[in-house]
Each structure stands twice: as structure tokens, then as C-alpha cells.
Scaffold this active site. Sequence first.
Site, PDB file in Angstrom:
ATOM      1  N   ARG A 172      83.111 -22.491 -17.720  1.00  0.00           N
ATOM      2  CA  ARG A 172      82.991 -23.762 -17.411  1.00  0.00           C
ATOM      3  C   ARG A 172      84.514 -24.198 -17.088  1.00  0.00           C
ATOM      4  O   ARG A 172      84.762 -25.178 -17.187  1.00  0.00           O
ATOM      5  CB  ARG A 172      82.794 -24.491 -18.904  1.00  0.00           C
ATOM      6  N   SER A 246      74.987 -30.504 -21.074  1.00  0.00           N
ATOM      7  CA  SER A 246      75.913 -30.059 -22.538  1.00  0.00           C
ATOM      8  C   SER A 246      77.018 -31.033 -22.300  1.00  0.00           C
ATOM      9  O   SER A 246      77.795 -31.017 -21.295  1.00  0.00           O
ATOM     10  CB  SER A 246      76.296 -28.677 -22.392  1.00  0.00           C
ATOM     11  N   GLU A 342      82.533 -31.241 -22.122  1.00  0.00           N
ATOM     12  CA  GLU A 342      82.467 -30.595 -20.936  1.00  0.00           C
ATOM     13  C   GLU A 342      82.462 -31.499 -19.690  1.00  0.00           C
ATOM     14  O   GLU A 342      83.490 -31.191 -18.853  1.00  0.00           O
ATOM     15  CB  GLU A 342      81.099 -29.736 -21.178  1.00  0.00           C
TER      16      GLU A 342
END
Length: 347
Positions: A172, A246, A342
Site C-alpha cells: 500500500r 479498507s 489507508e
Amino acid sequence: MAYYGRSPVRILHGEALQPFNSLALQASADALVTVATTEELLAACRWAQQRDLSVVPLGQGSNVVLAGDLNALVVLQQIPGIELIDQRGDTVTLRVGAGEDWHSLVQWSMEQGLYGLENLALIPGTVGAAPIQNIGAYGVELKSFVHAVHAIAIATGEQVSLSASECEFAYRYSVFKGRLQDRLVITAVDLRLSRRADIHIAYPALAAQLADFPGKEITPQQVFAAVVAIRSSKLPDPAVFPNAGSFFKNPQLPAAQASALAARFPDLPGYPQPDGSVKFAAAWMIEYCGWKAYREQDLGVHPEHALVLVNYGNNDGRQLLGLAGRIAASVRETFGIELHIEPRVYG
Ligand code: EPU
């Protein structure tokens, strides 16, 4: 309508951003423009530069939290195009415009018999946004397919190209979230796909979904269908329940810390990484702390997946971040683990 250089760019003022972010949060931008060519993007950057406004590129706004109004020119990136630029043996390199829809590209690649992206089906957003967070799902990350990323430097208008290693991809993460954050607007991504199938189905949820085909050779199309089925059953459609996927990253701990945590919580799912560290399921920790399906003031935690925060009509990014902060605090108290958000927070 303002004209800069040879191409006209239509700058809108004081625009509401609610239609342009998948959490459907309310915020406005000083100015907003849609660009469909590199020339329009350059003209938009120059326009912002002349007014000392920062540039905020948005694809489909599926990984942002708008926590306030943006003192910026928001550039809606809609540069289209899929071009075959190289073919060697089974390997095919495509140049894809940053404004293309990610899932449509995955679907198209399957139809062409070009494989690799099947595990990444149904991820919301654009192709240009995909490298920024190195999208990943079901045991596969985008970084395995990126050959190069092309972009415009906001300050100078210079065209730059980064190789895959220059993108510094990690879980990520990429250089576009680090050293180069806010400096570039991605215009195209070169992806290397293969005419030969290379199946990755070790991820537990995917293996379970494909258990009906024991001993048979699994095709990329079956993997694609399985991923679409899993995601559709667990993750809410942003068009129905506004969300940003998420909301937290899965925390990764060094080996010693990881085994201590696993000893305290033997049921906590953990995924060992090649370097010996272990990535743990934040969703499990959040559910353990009692947040799954929690709801307050039209904000909540999705009933089917504890990592997903949903805006049921509250529309206030600051309140959403407040809820996220309380979730993170309870995970910190119970597990001694720091969760990190995130999506990118603006405003
Ligand atoms: N789990 C729970 N409670 C829940 C949901 C999941 O205990 O409410 C458990 C599951 O039983 C499983 C584990 O947590 O054992 C992992 O769940 P899942 O397979 O759904 O994946 P995840 O780790 O929660 C990550 C990505 C997703 C990606 C999936 C599949 C991150 C931050 N998220 O989620 O990506 O689709 O794996 O690979 O890495 C996104 O980034 O927006 C996203 C959806």
C-alpha cells in the site's frame, strides 16, 4: 471558460465535491477542472500555478477522505486510452491512460487473453490511481505488472517517466505517497501482462471460493469470477453505501513482536512475509474490539467487513475521522498495535 495555451480548459469555481468521492463526503474546492488530454492537464497546472493554488488530482475519488474544503484546483483525471506498445514472446506491454476505469481494464484484459490482473478484479478507481497505493488483493500486488509510470511535474509541466524500481513499491505504498507526493500527476501506466496464465490462488478466501474445482486446472477467468464473487459478497458497493474500501492498513510486525502477539491472540489471522515479518488482519482486531456493524450519526462500520467505514448519510469527513480515531484507540489499548489510515486525507 478560461483558455491557456492551445487547449481550452473549463475551470469551475466553488464546486461541491460530493459526487467526486466514493465516501460521498461534503466539501468544496476553490476550483475544479476535468482533463482528458495531457495538453489540458498542462494548461490546468499552469492555471493553478499562476494563482498559487495547489493541484489535487482525483481519479474516481475512491481512496480519499475529504475532511474540509480544499483550497486547491481539483483536477478530475479522465485521460483515456489503451495502446499495445510492445510484444515479446508471451509478454505484452500496454500503455493505459490514467483516466481509464481499473476494473474495466481488468475485464478487457481477460477478454483479450492477457493475464495477470485477475486477482485485482473489482477494485474501485482509475488506472492512474492504482500505482499510488500499489493496489493489491488476494495475494497479488500491482507492482508485479508495472513497467513504467508516466506523469507531469505540477511545478514545471515537465513530462517524467519512472521505472518500476523508481516507484519504490511496497505494501500500500509507492514513491507517489512519499518523496513525490503532491509533485506529480500521473498520465499513463505501462503494464506488462502475459498470454500465459500464472495462477495465484493460495490466499485462503480465494482457495475456499475455488474449492469446487479440486484437481482441475484453474483458469484466469475462473480466478477473476471468484474474486468478483468474494468482493461482491463482502465489500459494499460505494454507489449504494459510500465507502473507501479498507480504511486502515494491515499492520506488519517484525518476527519477535509478531510471535508475542500471536501467542496472546492465537486466532488472529497473520500472513508471514518473505522478510520474516508478519502482516496481521486489522479487520479481525477491529471486530474483536466490538466495532463490526457499529453505527452512530449515520456513520458506521460495515456489517460484513470491519475494515470498511460507511457513510450512511452523515457526509462530514471530520466526524468520520473521529470515529476512525476511536476505533484505532481501542485497537491500541487491546493489542498494543498502532493502526494507520489507508486513504489520503485532504482538507
Ligand atoms: N476478518 C475478520 N473480520 C472482518 C473481516 C475479515 O475477522 O470483518 C478476517 C477474515 O476472516 C480473514 C482476515 O480478517 O481471516 C482477512 O480478511 P480479508 O481476506 O477480507 O482481507 P483484509 O486483510 O481485511 C486486505 C486488503 C483488501 C483486499 C483483501 C483481499 C488491506 C488494507 N486490505 O483486506 O483491500 O481486498 O485483503 O486481499 O490490505 C482495500 O485496500 O481497500 C481493500 C479492500
